[in-house]
Write an enzyme that holds these catalytic residues in place. Structure first.
Site, short mmCIF file in Angstrom:
data_model
loop_
_atom_site.label_atom_id
_atom_site.label_comp_id
_atom_site.label_asym_id
_atom_site.label_seq_id
_atom_site.Cartn_x
_atom_site.Cartn_y
_atom_site.Cartn_z
CG HIS A 151 -20.33 10.57 90.87
ND1 HIS A 151 -21.21 9.53 90.64
CD2 HIS A 151 -19.35 10.04 91.65
CE1 HIS A 151 -20.78 8.45 91.25
NE2 HIS A 151 -19.65 8.71 91.86
CG ASP A 162 -18.01 12.22 94.07
OD1 ASP A 162 -18.71 11.65 94.94
OD2 ASP A 162 -17.08 11.67 93.48
CG HIS A 189 -17.94 2.08 94.02
ND1 HIS A 189 -16.73 1.96 94.67
CD2 HIS A 189 -18.24 3.40 94.02
CE1 HIS A 189 -16.31 3.16 95.04
NE2 HIS A 189 -17.20 4.07 94.67
CD GLU A 227 -20.78 5.78 94.39
OE1 GLU A 227 -20.81 6.03 95.60
OE2 GLU A 227 -19.99 6.34 93.60
CG ASP A 265 -20.58 9.59 98.59
OD1 ASP A 265 -21.32 8.60 98.72
OD2 ASP A 265 -19.83 9.75 97.61
CG HIS A 308 -22.66 10.66 93.71
ND1 HIS A 308 -23.26 9.44 93.57
CD2 HIS A 308 -21.65 10.46 94.59
CE1 HIS A 308 -22.64 8.54 94.32
NE2 HIS A 308 -21.66 9.14 94.96
CG HIS A 343 -17.81 4.46 90.00
ND1 HIS A 343 -16.60 4.37 90.65
CD2 HIS A 343 -18.48 5.47 90.61
CE1 HIS A 343 -16.56 5.29 91.62
NE2 HIS A 343 -17.68 5.97 91.61
ZN LIG Z 1 -18.37 7.44 93.07
#
Ligand SMILES: [Zn+2]
Ligand SMILES: *[C@@H]1O[C@H](CO)[C@@H](O)[C@H](O)[C@H]1NC(C)=O
Ligand SMILES: *[C@@H]1O[C@H](CO)[C@@H](O)[C@H](O)[C@H]1NC(C)=O
Ligand SMILES: *[C@@H]1O[C@H](CO)[C@@H](O)[C@H](O)[C@H]1NC(C)=O
Ligand SMILES: *[C@@H]1O[C@H](CO)[C@@H](O)[C@H](O)[C@H]1NC(C)=O
Length: 419
Positions: free
Chosen positions: A244, A313, A177, A150, A49, A47, A223
Site C-alpha cells: 500500500h 488501505d 511499520h 504489517e 485494515d 491492504h 513503510h
Molecule cells: Zn500501513
C-alpha cells in the site's frame, strides 16, 4: 430574423442532448467493461485494515457485530460485493507501541479474527494461502482472504515466530511499520523523524529476508526506509511488493515510492499496489478518483503495466478521495483506467495478474531446506522485558537489572527504618 435563430437554438439543444447521451453512454460502457474484466480476473487488494477496526470497535467479538450490516467502516460484506473484490490481504496489524511488549500476542489476536471471519461468513470469505487457492476461491465466487502482517515488530526479532506465522497462513510481512525494528529501518528515518539504526537491513535483517524467501512469505516494503528497500531489492531471491504505497513523483511523501526504486522493483519483477490515502495521493487533505488514476498512470509509465496493483488501505486511513470513499467504488477506478486507454490486458494485470505472478514466483523460490536457526545477537534486542534463556554467554536474564532499583529502594528503607 427570429425563425433561423430558433432553429439554431433547437439544433444546439439537440446537439447538447446527443453529446450528453454519448458521454453518458460511453461512461457507462467503461463501467460495463470494468465489471466484465473484474468478473474474469480477481481484483486482489494488498491492504485492508478491517481487522484493526474490529479490534477497536468490538474487541474482536464477532458475536457482537454483523459484517453484513456494519456501516461505520469503509468495508463490509455488501460493499465488498458491490466493489467486485475478488481477493483481499487482511492486515494483521498491531501498532508500534506494542513493540517489546505484547506485539506477538496482539498480532495473534488479529490473525485469529481473520480466521474467524472466514469461519463465520463462509458464503463470503474463503481463507486461502496459495495462488492455486486464490483461483479456486475466485471460481467459487468468494472473496479470497489472505493474511499480511504489517510490521516486523510483530515477530519480536524471532525466526520461530516468523515460521509459525507462516503456519497460521500469513503470506506477507511488511518489514517495518512506522518504527525501526532491531533489524530494519523504517520510512521515518528518511523524513528525519527517526534515527538511523541498522542503516537499512542489519546482518540479522538479511537473514530474515533469506528465511522469508525460504518459507514463501512475500516481502512487503511499504513503510520501510529507502536504504531498507534497496538492501532488500539487492538480496531477495523472490520479487517483492509494496502492499500500500503510491508514487513519490506525484506526492513527495516518504511513504511513497521514488522513480528509481520503481525501476528496480520492475526489473526484479515486483509490484507497487497503489494506496488511496489522500495524504499519499495528493499530499493534501482532499483528493479525487482521477488523482489516484494518475498514480496508476505514472507507475505504468515508469515501471510498466506489469508492476502495478491496488492497495487501497481501506479502514486504515481517515481520508479517502471523492469517488473512492469505500470498497464499493473499485469498479469506478477501473472504468477510469479504461477511459485512459488502458487495454484489457493492462487492466487485468493490475487487477490481479501481476500479484498472482509475484506470488507464484515467491512460491517457486520457496524451499524445504532446513532454515536458519541462529538467534539474533542478545545485545541487539536486550531490554527489560526480554529474558536471555538459551543465550549461553548471558547471565540468564535481564531480571537482576530489573530488580536492581527495587533492591536499592528496599535497602534504603530498611536502613532508615533501622537507624
Ligand atoms: Zn500501513
Ligand atoms: C448503522 O447501523 C446501526 C446499527 O445497526 C444503526 O442503528 C444505524 O442507524 C445505522 N446507520 C446508518 C447511517 O445506516
Ligand atoms: C491462476 O489463474 C491465473 C489466471 O487465470 C493463471 O494465469 C494462473 O496460472 C493460475 N494459477 C494457478 C496456480 O492455478
Ligand atoms: C485514447 O486513444 C484515443 C485514440 O487513439 C485518443 O484519441 C485519445 O486522446 C486517448 N486518450 C487518452 C486519455 O490518452
Ligand atoms: C525436501 O524435499 C525433497 C523432495 O521434495 C526431499 O528429497 C528432501 O528430503 C526434503 N528435504 C528436507 C530437509 O525435508
Amino acid at each position: 430574423m427570429s425563425e433561423p435563430q430558433v432553429s439554431l437554438v433547437k439544433k444546439m439543444w439537440v446537439f447538447l442532448f446527443l453529446l450528453c447521451v454519448y458521454t453518458f453512454c460511453s461512461a457507462d460502457q467503461y463501467r460495463q467493461r470494468a465489471e466484465k474484466l473484474m468478473k474474469e480476473t480477481p481484483l486482489i487488494d494488498g491492504h485492508n485494515d478491517l481487522p484493526w477496526q474490529l479490534l477497536l470497535r468490538y474487541h474482536n467479538q464477532l458475536s457482537k457485530v454483523d459484517l453484513n450490516k456494519l456501516n461505520e467502516t469503509q468495508t463490509n460484506i455488501p460493499k465488498l460485493r458491490t466493489g467486485l473484490v475478488g481477493g483481499q490481504f487482511w492486515s494483521a496489524y498491531t501498532p508500534c507501541d506494542t513493540q517489546y511488549k505484547d506485539a506477538v500476542r496482539q498480532t495473534l489476536e488479529q490473525i485469529d479474527v481473520i480466521h474467524r471471519m472466514c469461519q463465520i461468513y463462509p458464503e463470503t470469505f474463503q481463507c486461502v494461502s496459495s495462488t492455486k487457492e486464490i483461483n479456486e476461491s475466485f471460481k467459487n465466487g468468494k472473496v479470497a482472504s489472505l493474511i499480511g502482517v504489517e510490521g516486523g515488530h510483530s515477530i519480536d526479532s524471532n525466526m520461530a515466530t516468523l515460521r509459525l506465522f507462516y503456519q497460521l497462513g500469513v503470506r506477507y510481512m511488511t518489514l517495518t511499520h512506522s518504527c525501526n525494528t532491531p533489524w530494519a529501518d523504517n520510512w521515518l528515518v528518511d523524513t528525519g523523524d527517526d534515527s538511523v539504526q541498522s542503516n537499512g537491513l542489519s546482518t540479522y535483517g538479511k537473514k530474515i529476508i533469506h528465511e522469508m524467501n525460504r518459507l514463501g512469505i512475500i516481502i512487503d516494503l511499504a513503510h520501510t526506509s529507502m536504504k531498507t528497500m534497496n538492501d532488500v531489492l539487492q538480496i531477495s531471491k523472490a520479487p517483492v511488493i509494496f502492499s500500500h504505497s503510491s508514487a513519490y513523483a506525484l506526492c513527495n511523501s516518504r511513504r511513497n515510492v521514488p522513480d528509481e526504486i520503481l525501476k528496480t522493483v520492475s526489473e526484479k519483477g515486483g509490484i507497487v499496489m497503489v494506496n488511496f490515502y489522500n495524504y499519499y495521493v495528493t499530499c493534501k487533505p482532499t483528493a479525487k478518483l482521477s488523482d489516484v488514476a494518475d498514480h496508476f498512470d505514472h507507475i505504468k509509465k515508469i515501471a510498466g503495466y506489469q508492476s502495478v496493483g491496488f492497495g487501497g488501505d481501506y479502514d486504515g486511513v481517515s481520508r479517502l478521495p471523492e469517488g473512492l470513499e469505500d470498497v464499493s467504488f473499485y469498479p469506478d477506478l477501473v472504468a477510469e483506467l479504461l477511459k485512459r486507454n488502458w487495454t484489457d490486458k493492462d487492466v487485468k494485470a493490475a487487477l490481479g495478474g501481476n500479484f498472482l505472478r509475484v506470488f507464484e514466483q515467491v512460491e517457486q523460490v520457496k524451499s524445504n531446506s532446513s532454515g536458519d536457526d541462529e538467534p539474533i545477537p542478545y545485545d541487539e534486542v536486550q531490554n527489560e522485558c526480554r529474558t536471555a534463556y538459551g543465550y549461553q554467554n548471558q547471565k540468564n536474564s535481564g531480571t537482576p537489572l530489573v530488580l536492581f532499583p527495587t533492591v536499592v529502594t528496599l535497602a534504603y528503607l530498611v536502613y532508615y527504618t533501622l537507624v
